[in-house]
Scaffold this motif. Structure first.
Motif, PDB file in Angstrom:
ATOM      1  N   ILE A   1      17.554   3.733   5.134  1.00  0.00           N
ATOM      2  CA  ILE A   1      17.864   3.860   3.701  1.00  0.00           C
ATOM      3  C   ILE A   1      19.309   3.464   3.432  1.00  0.00           C
ATOM      4  O   ILE A   1      19.604   2.745   2.470  1.00  0.00           O
ATOM      5  N   GLU A   2      20.220   3.938   4.265  1.00  0.00           N
ATOM      6  CA  GLU A   2      21.646   3.704   4.034  1.00  0.00           C
ATOM      7  C   GLU A   2      22.058   2.249   4.246  1.00  0.00           C
ATOM      8  O   GLU A   2      23.101   1.825   3.759  1.00  0.00           O
ATOM      9  N   ALA A   3      21.244   1.467   4.947  1.00  0.00           N
ATOM     10  CA  ALA A   3      21.590   0.083   5.246  1.00  0.00           C
ATOM     11  C   ALA A   3      21.566  -0.823   4.015  1.00  0.00           C
ATOM     12  O   ALA A   3      22.292  -1.811   3.970  1.00  0.00           O
ATOM     13  N   ARG A   4      20.728  -0.482   3.009  1.00  0.00           N
ATOM     14  CA  ARG A   4      20.606  -1.309   1.806  1.00  0.00           C
ATOM     15  C   ARG A   4      20.297  -0.430   0.603  1.00  0.00           C
ATOM     16  O   ARG A   4      19.496   0.491   0.685  1.00  0.00           O
ATOM     17  N   LYS A   5      20.889  -0.764  -0.528  1.00  0.00           N
ATOM     18  CA  LYS A   5      20.650   0.009  -1.751  1.00  0.00           C
ATOM     19  C   LYS A   5      19.235  -0.135  -2.281  1.00  0.00           C
ATOM     20  O   LYS A   5      18.759   0.700  -3.029  1.00  0.00           O
ATOM     21  N   SER A   6      18.539  -1.198  -1.897  1.00  0.00           N
ATOM     22  CA  SER A   6      17.193  -1.466  -2.410  1.00  0.00           C
ATOM     23  C   SER A   6      16.102  -0.678  -1.669  1.00  0.00           C
ATOM     24  O   SER A   6      14.927  -0.818  -1.977  1.00  0.00           O
ATOM     25  N   ARG A   7      16.496   0.172  -0.719  1.00  0.00           N
ATOM     26  CA  ARG A   7      15.510   0.886   0.103  1.00  0.00           C
ATOM     27  C   ARG A   7      15.297   2.319  -0.363  1.00  0.00           C
ATOM     28  O   ARG A   7      16.223   2.989  -0.811  1.00  0.00           O
ATOM     29  N   GLU A   8      14.067   2.749  -0.227  1.00  0.00           N
ATOM     30  CA  GLU A   8      13.681   4.116  -0.617  1.00  0.00           C
ATOM     31  C   GLU A   8      12.602   4.613   0.327  1.00  0.00           C
ATOM     32  O   GLU A   8      11.714   3.859   0.720  1.00  0.00           O
ATOM     33  N   VAL A   9      12.683   5.886   0.660  1.00  0.00           N
ATOM     34  CA  VAL A   9      11.633   6.556   1.428  1.00  0.00           C
ATOM     35  C   VAL A   9      11.253   7.810   0.649  1.00  0.00           C
ATOM     36  O   VAL A   9      12.110   8.607   0.283  1.00  0.00           O
ATOM     37  N   ILE A  10       9.951   7.941   0.381  1.00  0.00           N
ATOM     38  CA  ILE A  10       9.435   9.089  -0.370  1.00  0.00           C
ATOM     39  C   ILE A  10       8.502   9.860   0.552  1.00  0.00           C
ATOM     40  O   ILE A  10       7.561   9.297   1.115  1.00  0.00           O
ATOM     41  N   ILE A  11       8.779  11.134   0.707  1.00  0.00           N
ATOM     42  CA  ILE A  11       7.984  11.986   1.589  1.00  0.00           C
ATOM     43  C   ILE A  11       7.099  12.886   0.738  1.00  0.00           C
ATOM     44  O   ILE A  11       7.596  13.638  -0.097  1.00  0.00           O
ATOM     45  N   HIS A  12       5.797  12.792   0.958  1.00  0.00           N
ATOM     46  CA  HIS A  12       4.830  13.662   0.292  1.00  0.00           C
ATOM     47  C   HIS A  12       4.553  14.833   1.237  1.00  0.00           C
ATOM     48  O   HIS A  12       4.245  14.616   2.410  1.00  0.00           O
ATOM     49  N   THR A  13       4.642  16.060   0.722  1.00  0.00           N
ATOM     50  CA  THR A  13       4.442  17.236   1.564  1.00  0.00           C
ATOM     51  C   THR A  13       3.071  17.855   1.342  1.00  0.00           C
ATOM     52  O   THR A  13       2.376  17.527   0.373  1.00  0.00           O
ATOM     53  N   GLU A  14       2.710  18.740   2.244  1.00  0.00           N
ATOM     54  CA  GLU A  14       1.421  19.432   2.153  1.00  0.00           C
ATOM     55  C   GLU A  14       1.293  20.227   0.863  1.00  0.00           C
ATOM     56  O   GLU A  14       0.203  20.420   0.355  1.00  0.00           O
ATOM     57  N   SER A  15       2.420  20.700   0.321  1.00  0.00           N
ATOM     58  CA  SER A  15       2.389  21.488  -0.915  1.00  0.00           C
ATOM     59  C   SER A  15       2.329  20.624  -2.174  1.00  0.00           C
ATOM     60  O   SER A  15       2.339  21.144  -3.283  1.00  0.00           O
ATOM     61  N   GLY A  16       2.279  19.281  -2.002  1.00  0.00           N
ATOM     62  CA  GLY A  16       2.152  18.392  -3.145  1.00  0.00           C
ATOM     63  C   GLY A  16       3.466  17.879  -3.696  1.00  0.00           C
ATOM     64  O   GLY A  16       3.482  17.178  -4.707  1.00  0.00           O
ATOM     65  N   GLU A  17       4.570  18.214  -3.072  1.00  0.00           N
ATOM     66  CA  GLU A  17       5.868  17.736  -3.528  1.00  0.00           C
ATOM     67  C   GLU A  17       6.084  16.285  -3.118  1.00  0.00           C
ATOM     68  O   GLU A  17       5.567  15.839  -2.101  1.00  0.00           O
ATOM     69  N   ARG A  18       6.873  15.570  -3.913  1.00  0.00           N
ATOM     70  CA  ARG A  18       7.329  14.225  -3.571  1.00  0.00           C
ATOM     71  C   ARG A  18       8.843  14.277  -3.493  1.00  0.00           C
ATOM     72  O   ARG A  18       9.502  14.584  -4.487  1.00  0.00           O
ATOM     73  N   ILE A  19       9.378  13.975  -2.326  1.00  0.00           N
ATOM     74  CA  ILE A  19      10.823  14.079  -2.122  1.00  0.00           C
ATOM     75  C   ILE A  19      11.377  12.707  -1.767  1.00  0.00           C
ATOM     76  O   ILE A  19      10.938  12.090  -0.802  1.00  0.00           O
ATOM     77  N   HIS A  20      12.338  12.248  -2.542  1.00  0.00           N
ATOM     78  CA  HIS A  20      13.036  11.001  -2.250  1.00  0.00           C
ATOM     79  C   HIS A  20      14.090  11.323  -1.195  1.00  0.00           C
ATOM     80  O   HIS A  20      14.974  12.146  -1.429  1.00  0.00           O
TER      81      HIS A  20
END
Length: 118
Positions: free
Chosen positions: A71-90
């Motif tokens: 993620i830190e290598a380029r501003k155009s990158r994103e990782v979104i983690i979906h959790t078992e509880s239904g949350e979406r975390i960038h």
């Protein structure tokens, strides 16, 4: 037969992020394999990879460090983690130790780079 549980990290890779993210996993010698989805209805265009290991052998810390560095290598990158509880975390702005905790409860990890590699 082992009584240990298996862990799975499901990665959905979109746009230009697939090649560079999978290369980072390869460089760290983290084995991954494609998941083939068969459907008679239209599906999202991302490719799906999985990292599977015995729970005790899953390289949680290494994967978290790869995510943060990627993620830190380029501003155009994103990782979104979906959790078992239904949350979406960038994951942008999270530390490797925080990402590691999130990965252990993830159902899907979306990897996106909106810009092509230079």
């Amino acid at each position: 037969m082992s009584s240990e549980a298996y862990s799975l990290i499901r990665l959905t890779l979109f746009k230009h992020g697939s090649a560079s993210f999978l290369a980072a996993l390869d460089e760290a010698q983290i084995r991954h394999s494609p998941i083939r989805n068969f459907s008679n209805t239209p599906q999202a265009s991302g490719m799906v990879e999985a990292i599977t290991a015995l729970s005790d052998a899953m390289p949680w810390n290494a994967i978290a460090k790869i995510i943060v560095a990627w993620i830190e290598a380029r501003k155009s990158r994103e990782v979104i983690i979906h959790t078992e509880s239904g949350e979406r975390i960038h994951a942008k702005g999270y530390s490797a130790s925080e990402v590691q905790k999130l990965l252990k409860n993830s159902t899907n990890v979306i990897v996106i780079d909106t810009q092509p590699s230079e």
